[in-house]
Enzyme design. Structure first.
Site, short mmCIF file in Angstrom:
data_model
loop_
_atom_site.label_atom_id
_atom_site.label_comp_id
_atom_site.label_asym_id
_atom_site.label_seq_id
_atom_site.Cartn_x
_atom_site.Cartn_y
_atom_site.Cartn_z
N GLU A 12 0.99 -0.69 0.14
CA GLU A 12 0.31 0.00 -0.27
C GLU A 12 0.76 1.27 0.44
O GLU A 12 0.61 2.64 1.04
CB GLU A 12 -1.46 -0.16 1.14
N GLU A 26 -5.39 -7.63 -1.68
CA GLU A 26 -6.39 -7.41 -0.01
C GLU A 26 -7.79 -6.64 -1.53
O GLU A 26 -8.10 -5.85 -1.38
CB GLU A 26 -6.19 -7.01 0.77
#
Length: 535
Positions: free
Chosen positions: A198, A340
Site C-alpha cells: 500500500e 487485499e
C-alpha cells in the site's frame, strides 16, 4: 488501505488492514487449464498467469497476517486450533494461495516469535519467525498451495507511504528481499514477491511527499522503485513473479481543496489500489513475463468512499474498477492479482459490493486472481473468514467467495509423493489387501492430561488407495483433541482419519502422516487399518 489524512495513524496488530480486490470478466478463449495452482514455477502470458507447462492458473487465496506485527509470526497460533489445522481448513475451503505479510523486523537476526500456544503447537517452540515461516511453507506446499510473500511494513510499528523510512533504507528493503529469494530458491511453493504494501499519498499538493506513479522523482516514484527491487530479486531468483501494487494518488499527495487550484486536485483511490497510470508508465522488469499488478479494494467498513453513496450504486462500480486497474486485464497488458479486499459486511452495501466485485473478477480459471483479507478474525475493519475461535468459518462471506475458489491440487499428503495416481479404478474406492500397509507411530510431545503424536501409514501394495482412510483404536478415556493432514474424528474408542478432498488418493509406495493432539494418558494407536485392511 486508503485513509484520508484525518484518519491517519499506524494500524495496530488487531487492525492491520489494507486493501484490495480484483477485476475482470472471463475471456472467451479456452486455454489449457491447470488443476489447482499448476505445475512448477509460474509466469505470465498477457492477462493470464500460467504454469511451467503453459496451462492457465488462477490464484484464489487468502491473507494470514501476524508476521508484520509485534508478534512477528502468524496470529491465531495462540488459539486451540493447531497451525496445521488452520491451513487444512483454508485448503479445504478452496483457498489455493496464501499471502503472508511480514515486516523487516521479523527478518532480523535474533527476532523472536510470540503469542504461540505451546501446548497446541509444541513443534514451534523456540523457532525463529523465519523457521516458523519455513514450516508453514513446507506444509502448505504439501497441500498444493502457493505462497506469496508480502513486505507489509518496514517495522512492526505500522505501514509507510514510501518503501523506505528514516530507519529502514531502500538498501535494507532490497537486501532482505534478495535474502528471501535466495532462501526459497528452488522451492516452487513460493511463487513471488509483493514488493511493498500500500504505497500511498502523504502531504497535500503541490508539496506532496508520498508515493507517486510516473512522476520521475526517484525518491518518491513507486513505479521506478518497483523496477529497482523487482530486478534485484529477479537477479537472484528469475522464476519469481513480481507483484506490484498501485498508489493512492498518482501525484503522491492529497488534493488541496482550499487553494482553488484545480491542477492540485486529482481523483484518488484506496492505498495501493490506484494503477490508473500503469498503462502510461508500466513497470519494466529485466525478465519478461514476470509482472503481476496487485491492487487493493475495500468497502465501507474500511472507509466510506464517495462512490458508495452515488445514486447509481452499485452499477457505477465496474467503471471505477476499470479505471483504477481493470483496464490492465481487459486490454491484455498484465494479470491482476487483487492482493487485499474485504469487509465486515455489517453494512448491506458491503454485501452488494462483495458480490459485485467477485462477479467483476470473472468466473473460472481465466478470471482475475485474488487473496482475500483475511483469514484472521482480528482484522479490525474487516473481520475474517475464520471466526474468533480460529476454527469455525464465517459462512456468509465464504458463500459469496466459494463459486470463485479453485481448490489446491497436486500436493500429496505430508510425507508422500506428489506425482502418483489421483484415482482408483472405475466402479468405487480401492481397498488394499490385508498386510498391504505398514504403520509407524511417533509421540511428539506430552503434558499433564494430554499428548501429541504422528501416525505414518504407508501403502505397500501395488495400487493406489482412493479414497484412503486410516483407523485406529485408543484405550477407554483417551479422546481426540485435534487432528491435521486428514479429517479426523472419533466414535467410542475408534478414531478415523479420512482423506482430505484435495488429496484423496494414496499412491502405491506412498505414505501419509496423520497428526493429532489427544486428551488422557499418552497411548500409541492400536489396530491400525488402511481403508479397512490391517497394517
Amino acid at each position: 488501505m486508503f485513509r484520508p489524512k484525518a484518519l491517519g495513524g499506524a494500524l495496530t496488530a488487531l487492525a492491520t488492514l489494507a486493501a484490495g480486490v480484483l477485476l475482470a470478466t472471463a475471456v472467451s478463449t479456452s486455454p489449457a487449464v491447470a488443476a489447482g495452482t499448476g505445475t512448477g514455477y509460474l509466469h505470465t502470458n498477457g492477462s493470464q498467469i500460467v504454469d511451467s507447462t503453459g496451462a492457465t492458473v488462477r490464484l484464489t487465496g487468502i491473507n494470514w497476517f501476524g508476521m508484520e506485527t509485534d508478534n512477528k509470526t502468524f496470529h491465531g497460533l495462540w488459539s486451540n486450533n493447531p497451525w496445521r489445522g488452520q491451513l487444512d481448513t483454508m485448503a479445504r475451503l478452496g483457498y489455493n494461495t496464501l499471502r503472508v505479510p511480514y515486516s523487516n523486523d521479523a527478518l532480523k537476526p535474533g527476532a523472536t516469535a510470540t503469542g504461540i500456544n505451546d501446548f497446541v503447537n509444541p513443534d514451534l517452540i523456540g523457532l525463529s519467525p523465519l523457521q516458523i515461516l519455513d514450516k508453514v511453507i513446507a506444509y502448505a506446499g504439501s497441500k498444493g498451495m502457493r505462497i506469496i510473500l508480502d513486505r507489509h511494513r518496514p517495522t512492526s510499528a505500522g505501514q509507510s507511504p514510501l518503501w523506505y523510512t528514516p530507519t529502514v533504507s531502500e538498501a535494507t528493503w532490497i537486501n532482505d528481499w534478495k535474502m528471501l529469494a535466495q532462501r526459497y530458491a528452488g522451492n516452487p511453493t513460493v511463487i513471488g514477491a509483493d514488493l511493498h504494501n500500500e504505497p500511498h499519498a502523504e502531504g497535500t499538493n503541490p508539496a506532496a511527499t508520498g508515493a507517486c506513479w510516473g512522476c520521475g522523482d526517484t525518491a518518491r516514484d513507486w513505479r521506478l522503485a518497483a523496477e529497482r527491487a523487482g530486478n534485484a530479486i529477479l537477479g537472484v531468483q528469475p522464476n519469481w513473479l513480481i507483484f506490484v501494487e498501485g498508489v493512492s494518488c498518482p501525484s503522491g499527495g492529497l488534493s488541496n481543496v482550499w487553494d482553488n487550484d484545480p491542477s492540485n486536485d486529482e481523483d484518488c483511490g484506496w492505498w495501493g489500489g490506484n494503477l490508473s497510470k500503469a498503462g502510461q508508465f508500466p513497470v519494466r522488469l529485466s525478465v519478461a513475463n514476470r509482472l503481476v499488478y496487485s491492487p487493493h479494494e475495500y468497502a465501507t467498513s474500511v472507509y466510506r468512499q464517495t462512490w458508495f453513496d452515488a445514486p447509481d450504486y452499485p452499477a457505477n462500480m465496474p467503471a471505477i474498477w476499470d479505471k483504477y486497474f481493470g483496464y490492465l486485464y481487459k486490454q491484455n497488458i498484465a494479470p491482476i492479482m487483487m492482493g487485499e479486499f474485504g469487509s465486515t459486511l455489517v453494512d448491506p452495501k458491503d454485501k452488494v459490493w462483495l458480490e459485485k466485485l467477485m462477479a467483476y473478477t470473472g468466473t473460472g480459471v481465466t478470471g482475475m486472481s485474488f487473496t482475500y483479507w483475511s483469514w484472521n478474525p482480528n482484522s479490525g475493519d474487516t473481520g475474517g473468514i475464520a471466526l474468533d475461535d480460529w476454527t469455525n468459518v464465517n459462512t456468509t462471506k465464504q458463500a459469496i467467495l466459494q463459486p470463485y475458489l479453485i481448490p489446491p491440487s497436486g500436493g500429496g499428503p505430508t510425507g508422500g509423493p506428489t506425482g502418483g495416481p489421483t484415482g482408483g479404478p472405475t466402479g468405487g474406492p480401492t481397498t488394499p489387501p490385508p498386510g498391504a500397509c505398514t504403520a509407524t507411530y511417533r509421540q511428539v510431545n506430552a503434558w499433564q492430561g494430554g499428548f501429541q503424536g504422528e501416525l505414518t501409514v504407508k501403502n505397500t501394495g501395488s495400487a493406489a488407495v482412493n479414497p484412503w482412510s486410516v483407523t485406529w483404536t485408543w484405550p477407554s478415556g483417551v479422546t481426540l483433541g485435534s487432528g491435521w493432514n486428514a479429517t479426523v474424528s472419533q466414535s467410542g474408542t475408534t478414531v478415523t482419519a479420512a482423506a482430505p478432498s484435495h488429496a484423496p488418493s494414496l499412491a502405491a509406495g506412498g505414505s501419509v502422516t496423520v497428526g493429532f493432539t489427544a486428551n488422557g494418558t499418552a497411548s500409541a494407536p492400536g489396530a491400525v487399518k488402511l481403508s479397512g485392511a490391517s497394517c
